[in-house]
Design a protein around this motif. Structure first.
Motif, short mmCIF file in Angstrom:
data_model
loop_
_atom_site.label_atom_id
_atom_site.label_comp_id
_atom_site.label_asym_id
_atom_site.label_seq_id
_atom_site.Cartn_x
_atom_site.Cartn_y
_atom_site.Cartn_z
N LEU D 264 5.33 -4.71 1.08
CA LEU D 264 5.72 -3.51 1.81
C LEU D 264 4.93 -2.31 1.29
O LEU D 264 4.81 -2.13 0.09
CB LEU D 264 7.20 -3.22 1.60
CG LEU D 264 8.20 -4.06 2.39
CD1 LEU D 264 9.61 -3.77 1.88
CD2 LEU D 264 8.10 -3.76 3.89
N LYS D 267 5.40 3.45 2.91
CA LYS D 267 5.98 3.81 4.21
C LYS D 267 6.97 2.76 4.69
O LYS D 267 8.01 3.08 5.27
CB LYS D 267 4.88 4.00 5.24
CG LYS D 267 4.11 5.29 5.06
CD LYS D 267 2.91 5.35 6.00
CE LYS D 267 2.12 6.62 5.73
NZ LYS D 267 0.68 6.44 6.03
N VAL D 269 8.74 0.72 2.83
CA VAL D 269 9.94 0.82 2.00
C VAL D 269 10.85 1.93 2.55
O VAL D 269 12.06 1.75 2.70
CB VAL D 269 9.57 1.13 0.52
CG1 VAL D 269 10.82 1.41 -0.30
CG2 VAL D 269 8.78 -0.05 -0.08
N LEU D 272 12.55 0.90 5.80
CA LEU D 272 13.65 -0.05 5.57
C LEU D 272 14.86 0.65 4.97
O LEU D 272 16.01 0.36 5.34
CB LEU D 272 13.20 -1.19 4.66
CG LEU D 272 12.44 -2.33 5.33
CD1 LEU D 272 12.28 -3.49 4.36
CD2 LEU D 272 13.18 -2.83 6.59
N LYS D 273 14.61 1.58 4.06
CA LYS D 273 15.74 2.30 3.46
C LYS D 273 16.49 3.11 4.52
O LYS D 273 17.73 3.18 4.50
CB LYS D 273 15.26 3.20 2.32
CG LYS D 273 14.88 2.41 1.07
CD LYS D 273 14.53 3.32 -0.10
CE LYS D 273 14.34 2.50 -1.38
NZ LYS D 273 13.84 3.29 -2.51
N ARG D 275 16.61 2.37 7.70
CA ARG D 275 17.35 1.40 8.52
C ARG D 275 18.61 0.92 7.82
O ARG D 275 19.65 0.72 8.45
CB ARG D 275 16.46 0.19 8.80
CG ARG D 275 15.43 0.43 9.88
CD ARG D 275 14.86 -0.93 10.29
NE ARG D 275 13.91 -0.82 11.38
CZ ARG D 275 13.29 -1.85 11.90
NH1 ARG D 275 13.51 -3.08 11.43
NH2 ARG D 275 12.44 -1.69 12.88
N LEU D 276 18.50 0.69 6.50
CA LEU D 276 19.67 0.23 5.76
C LEU D 276 20.78 1.29 5.80
O LEU D 276 21.96 0.97 5.71
CB LEU D 276 19.30 -0.09 4.31
CG LEU D 276 18.55 -1.41 4.10
CD1 LEU D 276 17.95 -1.48 2.69
CD2 LEU D 276 19.48 -2.61 4.32
N VAL D 299 7.73 -8.86 11.05
CA VAL D 299 8.59 -9.38 9.99
C VAL D 299 10.04 -8.94 10.16
O VAL D 299 10.97 -9.74 10.02
CB VAL D 299 8.09 -8.91 8.60
CG1 VAL D 299 9.01 -9.42 7.50
CG2 VAL D 299 6.65 -9.35 8.38
N TRP D 300 10.24 -7.63 10.43
CA TRP D 300 11.58 -7.05 10.34
C TRP D 300 12.26 -6.84 11.68
O TRP D 300 13.41 -6.43 11.73
CB TRP D 300 11.51 -5.70 9.59
CG TRP D 300 10.94 -5.87 8.23
CD1 TRP D 300 9.67 -5.59 7.82
CD2 TRP D 300 11.61 -6.44 7.09
NE1 TRP D 300 9.50 -5.93 6.50
CE2 TRP D 300 10.69 -6.45 6.03
CE3 TRP D 300 12.91 -6.93 6.86
CZ2 TRP D 300 11.02 -6.95 4.76
CZ3 TRP D 300 13.22 -7.41 5.61
CH2 TRP D 300 12.29 -7.41 4.58
#
Lengths: 301, 301, 301, 301
Positions: D264, D267, D269, D272-273, D275-276, D299-300
């Motif tokens: 990752l 950017k 990371v 994803l943070k 989104r989490l 991937v995500w």
């Protein structure tokens, strides 16, 4: 003539541009920069960047703070000393980058020199040009009889003509089919990464090749040698001239100690010492094999 | 202050000299050239030569004839693509050479990066200077309790004082004896190659260190990292700033994809996907060991 | 005696274990495996694994399917041919791994051979043992007068005693303080990665060192040479004996062409040819510098 | 069927021979030794020697005296730790040597992995066999439309037939002429080093290829990847299975952290943070380019 007008004008633009730098400059190398030196029928070598020169070798050997004020003759003496005693690291402090256009079978020999940085055009990604190496008639040599790995006399007459025709026709047909397979005109068009497999080993490729002076000299030692295949030797010969202009003192030492030098075995030393004492020594008496003796006599008579 | 007036004047002379070159020039690197950037109490890093820049990366990736006329933003995009997909060879087309003064125990870590060219001053041949690294009080850290390879709190009071005294006294005495053993005043004088064995690992040495940008970034990735020992990290930090000035686009990509990036294992990917679906995942349930989980939580909470 | 009973019993257990393998086996190397050959006062070299042997060299040169049925004498002839003509790749097909215990100042020379794989014990992570190299009296040599990088006569009397006392006392005190700084008894204890900086260059370290036969011979050529520092030469000498047992044919060729061979410059060839014709040649008349002439006369009288 | 009866019987003889060794043995690798695993229509991969195994990795990391008595699970944990933290040197302590038969265009990709030892049959010296790679119909893919470097749908009908005919006919004719040019029947016969230039890039060559486990894993990471060209990937797939049998613990760690892992960017990371935390993030809002976003979403989701 290997360059298109567009390529030539890009090279002219590169040569015309000048900038100010604090870095050490090699005038001999500046004069060479970017120019495409023709090799074989469609190939070339051109230096596209460099770093350091003779002074960088001696500075590294001394781990100096500045450029030093010693005489050029002192520097040459130190460079000779370093070369004579196999000190390789100061020569690694100079670097050169070349752009080379060369047949694939030459590239396959060249790439075996591993300590270099390489970027080659990708035939997965790009379409190669319709350019093949066809030997000049005087290079169309027969297989050597003694040496399994070498050339004998030049082919003549019908045999020579037959070879040239086959090389040309097969390459042309292979390239025609390469294009036809790639074409997306009325068909899907084969993947580039597959179509390229039809191209023969004399098709030209290109790469950027960068190495340090120590490894460049190692390359030249093997490839500018009389035993190297002609088609790679002509590249090495041009690069040797460029190197001579770049680092004159290192080149002079290299010519003396490596290119013009001779490696004697313990047995060879012994034979020479006996000869110097006036003894006549035969192969049977030398401890050398026939092959070694032949090579030894080639130098010493 | 690490430089003698003579050394400083040699550096000033190098910086004052300018020459014309056809080679590409990096303005950011020209500004840095030769200047000794101080590191630790007696060390420094200075760039003493370089080759290439951001443009050389894209030219190599494209195997171009000229400098190209594409927009700088195109170049940055291509550089990001190359970095993201681990294309290393275009980055190898740039080269930098550093002069570094550093304690021996730092040099011993540094030298493990093998793809580099090195010339170090030889203590067989020369006499080392009386200069030792003594940590600043705020760097005098205790052994970490959790991590066997790391630092804990800063030492204080009598313990700190004792450590500093020992480091200083032992180094001083070792150097006094080094000099005394070498002395040819009323005695033969021990060979330099033997006398040096009395010097401690915090004595300073110097070298020329040259590497390509790909390997330089590899060095910075490990040594400018928070897990690297402080005494090598401060060198890497200075070199990181120099690299940023030299190749701004490559540096930006490197920061995004390597320094600031995160490597997830297959297990880590799975856990994050479950979390994104709203699941709560525990270490026991993750397939990771306790150590892995701790590292994973360090990033993702 | 460098080994603890526990270490010796681990080595004995390794030597006692035998397994069946389809791989080629070198009996000479099997006899050496695991044994710690003592070097200097606390050091050792031991082979801990190997791959290939003389047969692997000829198989690689021939890219064979099987082990071949040719005579051993044919193999030796081919190996001599490969060595004489600087074919390095077949020799790279053999590999050896050593466990070495050696003083840090020796390790610093050794590590400059970059084409090798190395794992060293980490003084960030572990505490080094209280073991220092103290030269035997007959190795306590004065600085050479002619050669800035070499040894002269052996020191005697009070001077020798003084040197030995300083080396021993300074190492002992440095190690005492190393331990005292690390101690967590009534204090925090300095980080290992910092405390180690107090240790002198004659403290012993250990590593696993693995390389291929071509690079091993390159190492031996430089380090088993009379110009190498005694303290690394004794390691190279032991490894030379191991190599001789491992690959007898390659070793014989190496002795003849490299260790016992002589490299002549173009100028040297010319002088020898003139001498062979009966001419008397002086330095002034040779084109060589005084230093070169001295080295030339050292071989040829 | 790639092997002649003579070659097969040489391999059988190698497999039948067994010897006693003190070296560590990998049972998984012993079972593989010498067997030619078929790849493509005429190629193969076979392991012909190896050194070390999982235990050698942990021994190197610990610089041990003996084989150690720790539990296998401890070893696996340490191997996972080393892989996770990019410790490469312990993995370099294992070595494997392969004999590979492969088309030249595959060999040209493969050789770009420089940290390996290679001996290839020389077409200057030997005459190559009449063997060409002709893709199986299901591998005859069109050029990808989106990705300039990849494959799209499989070709069908007349187009597919045309391609197969051309590949077969051109290779056959090129080889016929190669033989005819070499022939010394009623003519001199062209030098082998020249005649070979007529052969297409799908002709088979052979080499011995030796590398350490760290570099082997690097090779597999790139070449056993879905983005690698099919014709090299099938070689990498076989070598991956061999590697799994050789070093099961290292392979498991490699699968988790490299093959199945995800890199990752900073950017990535950040996205994803967010989104989490429940945020919806779009490409425009991510700081990523369209290409990066496409890969990220791959991937995500």
């Amino acid at each position: 003539m290997p360059l298109t007008p567009d390529q030539q004008s890009q090279i002219d633009a590169e040569r015309a541009a000048a900038a100010s730098t604090r870095r050490p400059v090699s005038e001999g190398m500046e004069a060479r920069l970017y120019t495409a030196h023709p090799v074989l029928d469609h190939g070339f070598v051109r230096v596209i960047d460099y770093m350091g020169g003779d002074a960088a070798i001696v500075q590294a050997a001394r781990v100096s703070y500045g450029r030093g004020t010693r005489a050029v003759s002192d520097d040459a003496g130190l460079i000779r000393y370093l070369m004579r005693h196999w000190h390789s690291t100061p020569f690694e402090m100079c670097e050169a980058k070349f752009h080379v256009k060369l047949p694939i079978f030459v590239a396959r020999q060249w790439i075996r020199h591993r300590t270099a940085n390489v970027n080659e055009i990708s035939a997965r990604y790009s379409i190669l040009d319709r350019e093949f190496y066809i030997p000049a008639p005087e290079q169309l040599a027969a297989q050597a009889r003694v040496n399994r790995q070498g050339r004998g006399d030049v082919l003549e007459g019908a045999e020579a003509q037959r070879v040239l025709d086959w090389l040309r026709d097969d390459a042309t047909r292979a390239y025609d089919h390469y294009e036809a397979m790639l074409s997306q005109d009325g068909q899907q068009g084969l993947a580039r990464e597959l179509a390229r497999m039809n191209l023969p080993a004399n098709v030209y490729t290109q790469w950027y090749w960068k190495t340090d002076l120590h490894n460049l000299l190692g390359f030249l030692r093997l490839r500018a040698d009389a035993h190297a295949q002609y088609e790679i030797r002509v590249y090495a010969d041009v690069m040797a001239q460029i190197t001579r202009d770049w680092v004159p003192a290192a080149w002079a030492a290299f010519e003396d100690y490596r290119m013009g030098g001779v490696q004697l075995s313990a047995k060879g030393v012994e034979v020479l010492k006996r000869r110097l004492r006036g003894e006549v020594v035969s192969q049977e008496d030398s401890g050398m094999s026939k092959g070694e003796w032949r090579e030894f006599e080639g130098v010493w008579g």
